[in-house]
Scaffold this motif. Sequence first.
Motif, PDB file in Angstrom:
ATOM      1  N   VAL A 103       1.040  -1.260   0.309  1.00 20.83           N
ATOM      2  CA  VAL A 103       0.222  -0.343  -0.267  1.00 20.83           C
ATOM      3  C   VAL A 103       0.966   1.442   0.128  1.00 20.83           C
ATOM      4  O   VAL A 103       1.144   1.992   0.490  1.00 20.83           O
ATOM      5  N   VAL A 104       1.395   2.150  -1.189  1.00 19.11           N
ATOM      6  CA  VAL A 104       2.098   3.012  -1.313  1.00 19.11           C
ATOM      7  C   VAL A 104       1.319   4.208  -0.770  1.00 19.11           C
ATOM      8  O   VAL A 104      -0.076   4.648  -0.113  1.00 19.11           O
ATOM      9  N   ASP A 105       2.715   4.942   0.001  1.00 16.33           N
ATOM     10  CA  ASP A 105       2.150   6.322   0.743  1.00 16.33           C
ATOM     11  C   ASP A 105       3.730   6.920  -0.101  1.00 16.33           C
ATOM     12  O   ASP A 105       3.146   8.578   0.410  1.00 16.33           O
ATOM     13  N   GLN A 106       4.229   6.977  -0.962  1.00 20.59           N
ATOM     14  CA  GLN A 106       4.883   8.349  -1.429  1.00 20.59           C
ATOM     15  C   GLN A 106       4.810   7.123  -2.966  1.00 20.59           C
ATOM     16  O   GLN A 106       5.164   6.633  -3.986  1.00 20.59           O
ATOM     17  N   VAL A 142      -4.637  -1.777   3.722  1.00 14.12           N
ATOM     18  CA  VAL A 142      -3.904  -2.523   4.658  1.00 14.12           C
ATOM     19  C   VAL A 142      -5.081  -3.548   5.153  1.00 14.12           C
ATOM     20  O   VAL A 142      -4.033  -5.364   5.329  1.00 14.12           O
ATOM     21  N   GLU A 143      -5.963  -3.228   6.393  1.00 11.51           N
ATOM     22  CA  GLU A 143      -6.913  -4.331   6.511  1.00 11.51           C
ATOM     23  C   GLU A 143      -7.366  -5.216   6.036  1.00 11.51           C
ATOM     24  O   GLU A 143      -7.546  -6.680   6.575  1.00 11.51           O
ATOM     25  N   ALA A 144      -7.668  -4.538   4.451  1.00  8.18           N
ATOM     26  CA  ALA A 144      -8.829  -5.567   3.723  1.00  8.18           C
ATOM     27  C   ALA A 144      -8.125  -6.595   2.957  1.00  8.18           C
ATOM     28  O   ALA A 144      -7.669  -8.323   3.248  1.00  8.18           O
ATOM     29  N   ALA A 145      -6.295  -6.056   2.722  1.00 13.78           N
ATOM     30  CA  ALA A 145      -5.818  -7.427   2.125  1.00 13.78           C
ATOM     31  C   ALA A 145      -5.391  -8.490   3.497  1.00 13.78           C
ATOM     32  O   ALA A 145      -5.145  -9.596   2.813  1.00 13.78           O
ATOM     33  N   HIS A 153       2.610  -5.096   3.041  1.00 14.65           N
ATOM     34  CA  HIS A 153       3.404  -4.234   3.261  1.00 14.65           C
ATOM     35  C   HIS A 153       3.129  -2.768   3.253  1.00 14.65           C
ATOM     36  O   HIS A 153       2.670  -2.487   2.508  1.00 14.65           O
ATOM     37  N   ASP A 154       2.471  -2.019   4.547  1.00 19.09           N
ATOM     38  CA  ASP A 154       2.082  -1.092   5.090  1.00 19.09           C
ATOM     39  C   ASP A 154       2.708   0.480   4.877  1.00 19.09           C
ATOM     40  O   ASP A 154       4.281   1.035   5.573  1.00 19.09           O
ATOM     41  N   GLY A 155       3.419   1.200   3.654  1.00 21.87           N
ATOM     42  CA  GLY A 155       3.752   2.011   3.005  1.00 21.87           C
ATOM     43  C   GLY A 155       4.682   1.634   2.554  1.00 21.87           C
ATOM     44  O   GLY A 155       5.510   0.528   2.681  1.00 21.87           O
TER      45      GLY A 155
END
Length: 290
Positions: A103-106, A142-145, A153-155
Motif C-alpha cells: 500500500v504505497v504512500d510516496q 491494508v486491513e482488507a489485504a 506492506h504498509d507504506g
Amino acid sequence: MAETMIGVIGGSGVYDIEGLEGAEWRDVASPWGAPSDQILVGTLAGVKMAFLPRHGRGHVHSPTTVPYRANIDALKRIGVTDVISVSACGSFREEMAPGDFVVVDQFIDRTFAREKSFFGTGCVAHVSVAHPTCPRLGAACVEAARAQGVNVHDGGTYLAMEGPQFSSLAESKMYREVWGCDVIGMTNMPEAKLAREAELCYASVAMITDYDSWHPDHGEVDVTEIIKTLTGNAENARGLVKRLPGLLGARRGDCPHGCDKALEFAIMTAPEKRDPALMAKLDAVAGRLL
C-alpha cells in the motif's frame, strides 16, 4: 455525512469486480476525452461502487496512452468519493516478494509523455502532493489485504517510469540503491496527482509480480512469470475490493486528512482572468469552488 462511492481503477489482470448488485457498464462522457472504457457501476454490501479498467477491457491502452485525466474526471463526475488504484509492479526489496501487496504512500514521478494536470493557461492551480495518498483509505486497504490473507506492506515509495519497456539493469540499481525506492510501475502517475486535483481520496495497492532486473538470482523481468503471478494477485485483489465496503461504510464525513479540500487555496488565477472554456471543462473536478 455524504454518501460513499468507492471507485476502483483496475490494473493489469483486474478487469472487473465480482458480486456487484445491479451491475451495469455505463458510458460516461468527459470534456477531457473518452475514458479508458465504460465504467461498471453497482452496489456491494449496500455501498455504491464504480470500476474502471485502466487499460480498457482487453488491455488496449499502454501506460503512456491511458487517458488519465478523462478517467479521474469521469469517476468524479459520477459521484466517486474514494479511489482505490490497483496495479502491477516490480520490487526493489528482497522482503517485498512476488505475490505481496504494497500500500504505497510516496511516489517519484519519472514519466514525461503524459498530461499531468487539469489546470494550466487560463486557470493556474498548485496543489500539494507532499502526501499524495489518503492515510484513512490506505489503512482500509491494508486491513482488507490482511483479512484476505495477503502478505501486505504498509507504506512504500513507488517509482513511476514511462515505459512501456522495463528498466535497464543500471536504472534498476539506481532506483533501488541510490534513490531508495521500494517498487516500480508505469501507471500511478499522473493518476495520483490528478486525483488530488479532483479532491478525491486516493490509495494505491501495488501488486508485486517480479524483482525488476536488479536481483542477482532472478535476472531480467520474465513476462511469462509475471503473467503467472498476476493471476494469483488478481484473485486477491478482487477479494480485497470486496472487503472495502464493510470497512468504509455507506456514509462518510469530511476526509480527516484534507484530501477533499485540496483545492482550497490552490487556484491562483484571478476570477476575471480565467478562461471560460477551461472553466467549463473543470465543472466536475473543481465544481465545489468554481
